[in-house]
Write a protein that holds these residues in place. Structure first.
Motif, mmCIF file in Angstrom:
data_model
loop_
_atom_site.group_PDB
_atom_site.id
_atom_site.type_symbol
_atom_site.label_atom_id
_atom_site.label_comp_id
_atom_site.label_asym_id
_atom_site.label_seq_id
_atom_site.Cartn_x
_atom_site.Cartn_y
_atom_site.Cartn_z
ATOM 1 N N UNK A 293 30.385 45.031 46.438
ATOM 2 C CA UNK A 293 29.043 44.532 46.714
ATOM 3 C C UNK A 293 28.004 45.524 46.229
ATOM 4 N N UNK A 294 26.948 45.017 45.596
ATOM 5 C CA UNK A 294 25.839 45.846 45.131
ATOM 6 C C UNK A 294 24.529 45.197 45.561
ATOM 7 N N UNK B 131 18.772 39.608 44.393
ATOM 8 C CA UNK B 131 20.027 39.046 44.869
ATOM 9 C C UNK B 131 21.075 40.116 45.149
ATOM 10 N N UNK B 132 21.902 39.857 46.153
ATOM 11 C CA UNK B 132 23.102 40.657 46.391
ATOM 12 C C UNK B 132 24.138 40.261 45.343
ATOM 13 N N UNK B 133 24.720 41.253 44.699
ATOM 14 C CA UNK B 133 25.720 40.987 43.666
ATOM 15 C C UNK B 133 27.108 41.239 44.241
ATOM 16 N N UNK B 134 28.044 40.332 43.961
ATOM 17 C CA UNK B 134 29.419 40.452 44.450
ATOM 18 C C UNK B 134 30.381 40.325 43.281
ATOM 19 N N UNK B 135 31.380 41.202 43.258
ATOM 20 C CA UNK B 135 32.368 41.224 42.183
ATOM 21 C C UNK B 135 33.758 41.236 42.793
ATOM 22 N N UNK B 136 34.638 40.420 42.242
ATOM 23 C CA UNK B 136 36.021 40.350 42.708
ATOM 24 C C UNK B 136 36.909 40.990 41.643
ATOM 25 N N UNK B 137 37.369 42.228 41.885
ATOM 26 C CA UNK B 137 38.203 42.913 40.883
ATOM 27 C C UNK B 137 39.513 42.171 40.655
ATOM 28 N N UNK B 138 40.103 42.405 39.503
ATOM 29 C CA UNK B 138 41.421 41.851 39.235
ATOM 30 C C UNK B 138 42.412 42.378 40.252
ATOM 31 N N UNK B 139 43.258 41.505 40.742
ATOM 32 C CA UNK B 139 44.195 41.881 41.794
ATOM 33 C C UNK B 139 45.600 42.063 41.233
ATOM 34 N N UNK B 140 46.295 43.065 41.777
ATOM 35 C CA UNK B 140 47.709 43.227 41.459
ATOM 36 C C UNK B 140 48.558 42.913 42.686
#
Length: 220
Positions: free
Chosen positions: A133-134, A140-149
């Motif tokens: 979250x940034x 706007x609040x920015x949300x990023x979903x990293x690649x998952x392993x």
């Protein structure tokens, strides 16, 4: 205006009685603890020098056992004559080993926080994944979903402050945990046990092991 000197911008009357201060290091930098009270300071790549930096998140985004850096910044509250400091679009610095960092281009990082950015942290999701979250001032609040392993989120006990992590690729990592971090944010006291790890050993303030968690999530 960017090439103007102080004397070009301010009149002799405005400078009369001014306090004169000097600075000898103006780089956003990485400081390495060499032990025994010795430290080494190294400037980060030029992409980290283009605007003020506020949020910094050490985060192994590609799960290779090396801690990368996510950074956000800018400042829209500058004085009128200076204008905005707005050259940052968010930055991912990949750890190339040996504490050397290289900036990723936006098409590769997909990490864009382009406005008056401030806080940067991660949160745990009920699915077992993490989200970045940034915040941006008045935006706007920015949300990023990293690649998952894959893997699971492991909550820390109150006395656990470090983790020794062993990765399947042979990498080893020592990670510290705090009760707060970076600018205007609070990082959760958890660690993600992902599929690239073979073991997490958690330690207390005296470096005494408290738990060992294997790749299956079983505590020893």
């Amino acid at each position: 205006l960017g090439e103007a000197t102080v004397q070009d911008v301010f009149s002799p009357t405005e400078l009369k009685g001014a306090m004169i201060l000097s600075a000898n290091w103006m780089y956003s930098s990485f400081i390495e603890n060499l032990g025994n009270g010795h430290f080494k300071i190294t400037p980060l790549p030029y992409q980290a020098q283009l605007a003020p930096v506020y949020g910094i998140l050490p985060y192994d985004y590609d799960h290779d056992g090396l801690t990368d850096l996510l950074m956000i910044g800018n400042d829209y509250g500058m004085e009128l004559l200076q204008g905005r400091a707005d050259a940052s679009y968010g930055l991912v610095l990949k750890n190339a080993g040996g504490n050397r960092f290289a900036a990723l281009e936006l098409p590769e990082s997909h990490f864009c926080v382009s406005h008056d950015a401030r806080a940067l942290t991660r949160v745990d999701l009920a699915t077992g994944r993490e989200m970045i979250l940034a915040t941006q001032n008045r935006d706007a609040l920015k949300a990023f979903l990293p690649k998952s392993t894959g893997g699971k989120v492991v909550p820390l006990e109150p006395g656990e402050v470090k983790a020794r992590i062993t990765f399947k690729n042979g990498q080893h990592q020592l990670r510290e945990f705090y009760w707060g971090s970076t600018f205007l944010s609070q990082e959760p006291r958890t660690i993600l046990l992902d599929d690239g790890m073979t073991e997490i050993e958690l330690l207390d303030h005296s470096n005494k092991p408290t738990r060992r968690i294997n790749a299956s999530g079983i505590v020893n």
